[in-house]
Design a protein around this motif. Structure first.
Motif, mmCIF file in Angstrom:
data_model
loop_
_atom_site.group_PDB
_atom_site.id
_atom_site.type_symbol
_atom_site.label_atom_id
_atom_site.label_comp_id
_atom_site.label_asym_id
_atom_site.label_seq_id
_atom_site.Cartn_x
_atom_site.Cartn_y
_atom_site.Cartn_z
ATOM 1 N N VAL A 8 -1.279 -18.099 13.935
ATOM 2 C CA VAL A 8 -1.415 -18.322 12.498
ATOM 3 C C VAL A 8 -2.227 -17.172 11.934
ATOM 4 O O VAL A 8 -3.352 -16.916 12.378
ATOM 5 N N THR A 9 -1.674 -16.450 10.960
ATOM 6 C CA THR A 9 -2.357 -15.305 10.365
ATOM 7 C C THR A 9 -3.004 -15.712 9.049
ATOM 8 O O THR A 9 -2.329 -16.155 8.129
ATOM 9 N N GLY A 10 -4.317 -15.573 8.985
ATOM 10 C CA GLY A 10 -5.064 -15.911 7.777
ATOM 11 C C GLY A 10 -5.664 -17.295 7.843
ATOM 12 O O GLY A 10 -4.939 -18.285 7.782
ATOM 13 N N MET A 11 -6.994 -17.375 7.945
ATOM 14 C CA MET A 11 -7.661 -18.672 8.075
ATOM 15 C C MET A 11 -8.307 -19.117 6.772
ATOM 16 O O MET A 11 -9.441 -19.602 6.741
ATOM 17 N N GLY A 19 -4.096 -21.680 6.201
ATOM 18 C CA GLY A 19 -4.027 -21.278 7.592
ATOM 19 C C GLY A 19 -4.731 -22.266 8.503
ATOM 20 O O GLY A 19 -4.247 -22.579 9.606
ATOM 21 N N THR A 57 -2.967 -24.540 11.384
ATOM 22 C CA THR A 57 -3.517 -24.637 12.736
ATOM 23 C C THR A 57 -3.565 -26.097 13.169
ATOM 24 O O THR A 57 -3.167 -26.445 14.294
ATOM 25 N N ALA A 102 -5.399 -17.740 16.272
ATOM 26 C CA ALA A 102 -5.614 -17.481 14.849
ATOM 27 C C ALA A 102 -6.101 -16.061 14.637
ATOM 28 O O ALA A 102 -6.749 -15.473 15.513
ATOM 29 N N ASP A 135 -8.021 -13.543 11.466
ATOM 30 C CA ASP A 135 -8.637 -13.465 10.135
ATOM 31 C C ASP A 135 -9.604 -12.296 10.113
ATOM 32 O O ASP A 135 -10.035 -11.799 11.165
ATOM 33 N N GLU A 173 2.669 -17.252 8.799
ATOM 34 C CA GLU A 173 1.956 -16.301 7.945
ATOM 35 C C GLU A 173 1.341 -17.066 6.780
ATOM 36 O O GLU A 173 2.036 -17.565 5.915
ATOM 37 N N ALA A 174 -0.004 -17.130 6.753
ATOM 38 C CA ALA A 174 -0.703 -17.934 5.750
ATOM 39 C C ALA A 174 -1.698 -17.138 4.927
ATOM 40 O O ALA A 174 -2.464 -17.727 4.161
ATOM 41 N N SER A 175 -1.695 -15.816 5.064
ATOM 42 C CA SER A 175 -2.706 -15.019 4.370
ATOM 43 C C SER A 175 -2.235 -14.472 3.027
ATOM 44 O O SER A 175 -3.043 -14.225 2.136
ATOM 45 N N SER A 218 2.620 -18.470 3.018
ATOM 46 C CA SER A 218 1.908 -17.861 1.893
ATOM 47 C C SER A 218 2.883 -17.327 0.847
ATOM 48 O O SER A 218 4.088 -17.231 1.083
#
Length: 344
Positions: free
Chosen positions: A177-180, A184, A188, A200, A202, A240-242, A265
């Motif tokens: 998972v990219t971007g906490m 994100g 997770t 993860a 970040d 992709e969550a960033s 995202s």
């Protein structure tokens, strides 16, 4: 009986006013009157806060933000709820009759309505206020032992679950998972709940610690000066969550051949080139994800189970009278997790 109450109102970019107003004397027949328990600030709310707009949709007039909330029933208005009953709120008001709704794809409903959003005209006020009415069919009765603060995660958790489900994550999968940020962290949780091994990334070491608290087994600090790099060609799925094009390039590098990237995202247009050739060379399946379908009820059940440490991803709590300060805190980049809004 007239109910006077406090509401926050976004009047222009970065300006929120707190006003006193009255609830309508009557309740629409398909609605229930509610008293806010807890709400939380979403990235969408922050786009409106910064720009009075989101993704090209501009607000026509001031509106109350907030679409993630739990509440207590004040007046069931003839529906099957008890007074003071705690409910989770699904903010998506779909039409229920179009082909997409009939197939279960309510997120694709062309006429769905959504509180605190410029996409719905006329706009519907959101939940950063003490009292509001909302359709009964959008409410979910929950256990009286459920934590109202945790229930406010139901809507964004459902969005994260939808992204994970779109990627067909299963037990044993290796997931990055990219971007906490909040989404994100929730992705997770969603992937870990399915039995995946979750890593993860970040830019913030504190955010990676939060990710480990909710299911990530390893965290990679991103940036040009770090020594430990994310493995390449390693992950079955990358979420992709960033919202960063750099992170999407990381996803393309890290996903295995014939793996899947699920884009949770809203990646904003920039001058950063995307390494799209890797989509072809690795036969990557890249899919989008918006809102949710049947995941809302799944999210509520996971929250009710008490198996997730949501307290680890609560960054702060603010009363309705300080929504301005709450949004400024979120905007500062110092918040790790969700910022909550509660009754004064």
């Amino acid at each position: 009986m007239t109910i006077s109450y406090t509401k926050s109102l976004l009047t222009s970019a970065k300006t929120i006013e707190v006003v006193e107003t009255d609830m309508p004397e009557t309740i629409e027949k398909d609605h229930v009157r509610l008293r806010l328990a807890t709400a939380s600030i979403c990235g969408t709310d922050m786009h409106y806060f910064r720009h009075f707009a989101n993704s090209g949709f501009y607000l026509d007039y001031p509106v109350t933000l907030g679409h993630e909330a739990s509440a207590y029933v004040v007046d069931a208005n003839g529906h099957s709820f008890e007074t003071d009953q705690l409910v989770a709120i699904n903010p998506v008001i779909e039409c229920g009759s179009c082909p997409k709704c009939q197939s279960g794809d309510i997120n694709m409903c062309a006429t769905k309505r959504f509180p605190g959003s410029a996409t719905t005209k006329p706009h519907i006020d959101g939940f950063f206020r003490e009292y509001f009415d909302f359709p009964a069919r959008c409410l979910r009765a929950v256990s009286p032992n459920a934590n109202p603060e945790h229930l406010t995660f139901a809507e964004p958790l459902a969005c994260a679950m939808h992204s994970v489900n779109r990627a067909e994550v299963k037990a044993g999968d290796k997931v990055l998972v990219t971007g906490m940020g909040p989404m994100g962290l929730l992705a997770t949780i969603a992937a870990h709940a399915l039995g995946a091994e979750v890593h993860a990334t970040d830019l913030n070491a504190e955010a990676l610690e939060a990710a480990k608290a909710v299911g990530a087994s390893k965290g990679y600090l991103s940036g040009p000066d770090v020594d430990v790099k994310v493995p390449e060609n390693h992950y079955d799925v990358v979420i992709e969550a960033s919202g960063s094009p750099h992170a999407y390039n990381q996803a393309l590098a890290s996903v295995r051949k014939q793996g899947t990237i699920s884009i949770l995202s809203l990646i904003q247009p920039t001058s950063v080139p995307i390494n799209l050739h890797l989509n072809t060379l690795k036969e990557v399946r890249s899919i989008g994800s918006i809102l949710f379908t049947n995941e809302y009820d799944q999210a509520v059940k996971l929250i009710e189970s008490g198996s997730v440490n949501f307290d680890a991803i609560i960054a702060g709590r603010y009363p309705i009278s300080q929504v301005q300060e709450a949004c400024e805190f979120m905007n500062s980049g110092k918040a790790v997790g969700k910022v909550l809004v509660q009754r004064d």
